[in-house]
Write a protein that holds these residues in place. Structure first.
Motif, short mmCIF file in Angstrom:
data_model
loop_
_atom_site.label_atom_id
_atom_site.label_comp_id
_atom_site.label_asym_id
_atom_site.label_seq_id
_atom_site.Cartn_x
_atom_site.Cartn_y
_atom_site.Cartn_z
N SER A 174 0.85 -1.19 0.00
CA SER A 174 0.00 0.00 0.00
C SER A 174 0.89 1.25 0.00
O SER A 174 2.05 1.21 0.43
CB SER A 174 -0.94 -0.02 1.21
OG SER A 174 -0.19 -0.11 2.39
N LYS A 177 3.74 2.52 2.34
CA LYS A 177 4.89 1.64 2.56
C LYS A 177 5.87 1.64 1.37
O LYS A 177 6.85 0.89 1.37
CB LYS A 177 4.41 0.21 2.84
CG LYS A 177 3.55 0.14 4.09
CD LYS A 177 3.09 -1.26 4.40
CE LYS A 177 2.25 -1.24 5.68
NZ LYS A 177 1.71 -2.54 6.02
N HIS A 192 -1.20 -1.93 -4.33
CA HIS A 192 -2.25 -2.93 -4.55
C HIS A 192 -3.63 -2.41 -4.16
O HIS A 192 -4.64 -3.03 -4.49
CB HIS A 192 -1.93 -4.23 -3.81
CG HIS A 192 -1.94 -4.09 -2.31
ND1 HIS A 192 -3.05 -4.26 -1.56
CD2 HIS A 192 -0.95 -3.78 -1.44
CE1 HIS A 192 -2.76 -4.09 -0.29
NE2 HIS A 192 -1.48 -3.78 -0.18
N MET A 254 4.82 -24.24 -1.91
CA MET A 254 6.05 -24.55 -1.17
C MET A 254 5.82 -24.35 0.32
O MET A 254 5.16 -23.39 0.73
CB MET A 254 7.15 -23.60 -1.65
CG MET A 254 8.53 -23.94 -1.13
SD MET A 254 9.62 -22.49 -1.11
CE MET A 254 9.40 -21.97 0.61
N VAL A 256 8.18 -23.97 3.77
CA VAL A 256 9.56 -23.78 4.21
C VAL A 256 9.98 -24.93 5.13
O VAL A 256 9.18 -25.44 5.91
CB VAL A 256 9.72 -22.40 4.90
CG1 VAL A 256 8.91 -22.32 6.18
CG2 VAL A 256 11.19 -22.09 5.16
N THR A 300 1.33 -5.78 9.15
CA THR A 300 2.67 -5.59 9.72
C THR A 300 3.68 -5.12 8.67
O THR A 300 3.67 -5.60 7.54
CB THR A 300 3.17 -6.94 10.30
OG1 THR A 300 2.15 -7.47 11.13
CG2 THR A 300 4.44 -6.75 11.11
N1 LIG Z 1 4.38 -21.75 2.76
C1 LIG Z 1 5.29 -21.31 3.62
O1 LIG Z 1 6.27 -22.00 3.92
C2 LIG Z 1 5.14 -19.94 4.22
C3 LIG Z 1 6.21 -19.38 4.92
C4 LIG Z 1 6.05 -18.09 5.46
C5 LIG Z 1 4.85 -17.42 5.29
N2 LIG Z 1 3.84 -18.03 4.61
C6 LIG Z 1 2.56 -17.34 4.42
O2 LIG Z 1 2.81 -16.15 3.72
C7 LIG Z 1 1.86 -15.16 4.13
C8 LIG Z 1 2.59 -13.88 4.50
O3 LIG Z 1 3.42 -14.08 5.62
P1 LIG Z 1 4.13 -12.82 6.26
O4 LIG Z 1 4.90 -13.29 7.43
O5 LIG Z 1 4.83 -12.04 5.22
O6 LIG Z 1 2.83 -12.00 6.75
P2 LIG Z 1 2.71 -10.51 7.26
O7 LIG Z 1 4.03 -10.03 7.73
O8 LIG Z 1 1.60 -10.51 8.24
O9 LIG Z 1 2.27 -9.67 5.98
C9 LIG Z 1 1.79 -8.40 6.21
C10 LIG Z 1 1.93 -7.57 4.97
O10 LIG Z 1 1.01 -8.03 3.99
C11 LIG Z 1 0.70 -6.92 3.17
N3 LIG Z 1 -0.52 -7.17 2.42
C12 LIG Z 1 -1.71 -7.57 2.92
N4 LIG Z 1 -2.59 -7.73 1.91
C13 LIG Z 1 -1.92 -7.43 0.77
C14 LIG Z 1 -2.28 -7.41 -0.61
N5 LIG Z 1 -3.51 -7.72 -1.01
N6 LIG Z 1 -1.32 -7.08 -1.52
C15 LIG Z 1 -0.07 -6.78 -1.13
N7 LIG Z 1 0.31 -6.75 0.16
C16 LIG Z 1 -0.61 -7.08 1.10
C17 LIG Z 1 0.59 -5.78 4.15
O11 LIG Z 1 0.96 -4.60 3.48
P3 LIG Z 1 -0.12 -3.43 3.24
O12 LIG Z 1 -0.58 -3.03 4.63
O13 LIG Z 1 0.65 -2.44 2.50
O14 LIG Z 1 -1.23 -4.06 2.45
C18 LIG Z 1 1.62 -6.11 5.23
O15 LIG Z 1 2.80 -5.35 5.12
C19 LIG Z 1 1.05 -15.79 5.27
O16 LIG Z 1 -0.14 -16.30 4.75
C20 LIG Z 1 1.93 -16.93 5.73
O17 LIG Z 1 1.20 -17.96 6.33
C21 LIG Z 1 3.95 -19.27 4.09
#
Ligand SMILES: NC(=O)c1ccc[n+]([C@@H]2O[C@H](COP(=O)([O-])OP(=O)(O)OC[C@H]3O[C@@H](n4cnc5c(N)ncnc54)[C@H](OP(=O)(O)O)[C@@H]3O)[C@@H](O)[C@H]2O)c1
Length: 310
Positions: A174, A177, A192, A254, A256, A300
């Motif tokens: 957004s 940021k 976005h 994937m 991790v 966050t």
């Molecule tokens: N598969 C795996 O191994 C794995 C590993 C790690 C994480 N993950 C998954 O990945 C996701 C993200 O994890 P994270 O730790 O990065 O979460 P996070 O830190 O909570 O992500 C928050 C960020 O998401 C942004 N955001 C929210 N909606 C958005 C959109 N529509 N477009 C773009 N940005 C958006 C927000 O920015 P704005 O406020 O600017 O929108 C905020 O800065 C989670 O679902 C987590 O479970 C999966």
């Protein structure tokens, strides 16, 4: 020792301090005195659902701390050494605690330039970015990489890792940021909330999708020939793989994994000044519930860290 536990599945309010026995390291394992751990969305999911266990587990996968004791046969570390890592993932690790036992090789030495708070912010998100870009998508210099949620935990380190590997990086975040994401090295940032990323980004080789849902299939429209979407969220229900095959692209989900070699690469990126964690909030372990409330907003910037020992 003190740890965070929960008697039932539910909202952040189920998290509480509990007194549990200190674990003992077996052969090949180390006992770590935890100085800091960090909060990830998988912690929220496990708190609510119990994950594969189906009931409460001890939460937390990130750890930065000091080796307290080494188990039989461990040659990698000695008591007193500072280490960090993401042990045992995807099995429970229970790093929201004063001590944790882990396989020695799920940890590496903590870079001297990082505090425990900074080091605890990195392992899970940085291994995710590294394994997505390097092991899964085989990123090469000059590749165009689209990182969704580039200001978030995974996104903000994935942007830095992609830049360090010579990629051209497009991030979504957004408007407020954008300066932060550009400061991480992103070449372009898409708002976005105002712009359709699928029309604004093009000729992309690799998409790292942390959002899921329709983002996976829509991300396919940004790809060029040979391109790939690495999905980190909601693998099946969107039919990403079916859409990708129909359009002639690759896609994969994937998860991790604990990764000694990956942690060494991450520590090297820190040492060379190309990877720095952003910490939004630091709270003591007792305030894990508050940390979850903040994290679950999904807004966050960087990471939320819990401090355990000084
Ligand atoms: N598969 C795996 O191994 C794995 C590993 C790690 C994480 N993950 C998954 O990945 C996701 C993200 O994890 P994270 O730790 O990065 O979460 P996070 O830190 O909570 O992500 C928050 C960020 O998401 C942004 N955001 C929210 N909606 C958005 C959109 N529509 N477009 C773009 N940005 C958006 C927000 O920015 P704005 O406020 O600017 O929108 C905020 O800065 C989670 O679902 C987590 O479970 C999966």
């Amino acid at each position: 020792m003190r740890a965070i536990g929960q008697d039932s599945l539910g909202g952040p309010e189920v998290l509480k301090i509990v007194e549990v026995g200190r674990p003992e390291p077996g052969p090949g394992e180390v006992l770590v005195r935890v100085h800091a751990t960090s909060v990830n969305p998988t912690d929220f999911w496990h708190r609510v659902t119990g994950g594969l266990a189906g009931g409460p587990i001890r939460l937390g996968w990130d750890v930065s701390g000091v080796i307290e004791e080494v188990g039989l046969g461990v040659t990698l570390f000695e008591p007193g050494e500072e280490v960090f890592g993401m042990p045992l993932q995807p099995r429970p690790a229970g790093t929201y605690a004063e001590y944790v036992v882990t396989p020695a090789r799920h940890l590496v030495r903590k870079p001297a330039s990082l505090s425990h708070v900074q080091a605890a912010a990195l392992p899970l998100v940085a291994l995710t970015g590294w394994q997505a870009l390097v092991d899964t998508a085989r990123v090469r210099p000059g590749h165009r990489v689209l990182v969704h949620a580039a200001a978030g935990g995974v996104g903000h380190v994935t942007v830095q890792i992609a830049k360090a590997l010579g990629a051209y990086v497009i991030g979504t975040a957004s408007g407020p940021k954008h300066d932060f994401v550009r400061g991480l090295g992103a070449d372009e940032v898409i708002d976005h909330t105002r712009t359709d990323f699928a029309s604004a980004a093009g000729d992309v080789d690799i998409v790292v999708d942390t959002i899921g849902g329709e983002y996976g299939p829509r991300s396919l429209w940004t790809l060029r020939e040979g391109g790939m979407v690495v999905s980190l969220a909601s693998p099946a229900e969107t039919g990403l793989a079916v859409h990708a095959r129909a359009l002639g692209f690759r896609s994969t989900f994937m998860i991790v994994e604990a990764d000694h070699a990956g942690m060494r690469e991450i520590a090297a990126l820190v040492d060379s000044g190309r990877l720095t964690p952003e910490i939004q909030t630091v709270l003591p372990l007792e305030q894990a519930a508050r940390a979850h409330e903040i994290g679950e907003t999904g807004r966050t910037t960087g990471k939320i860290v819990l401090t355990v020992a000084d």
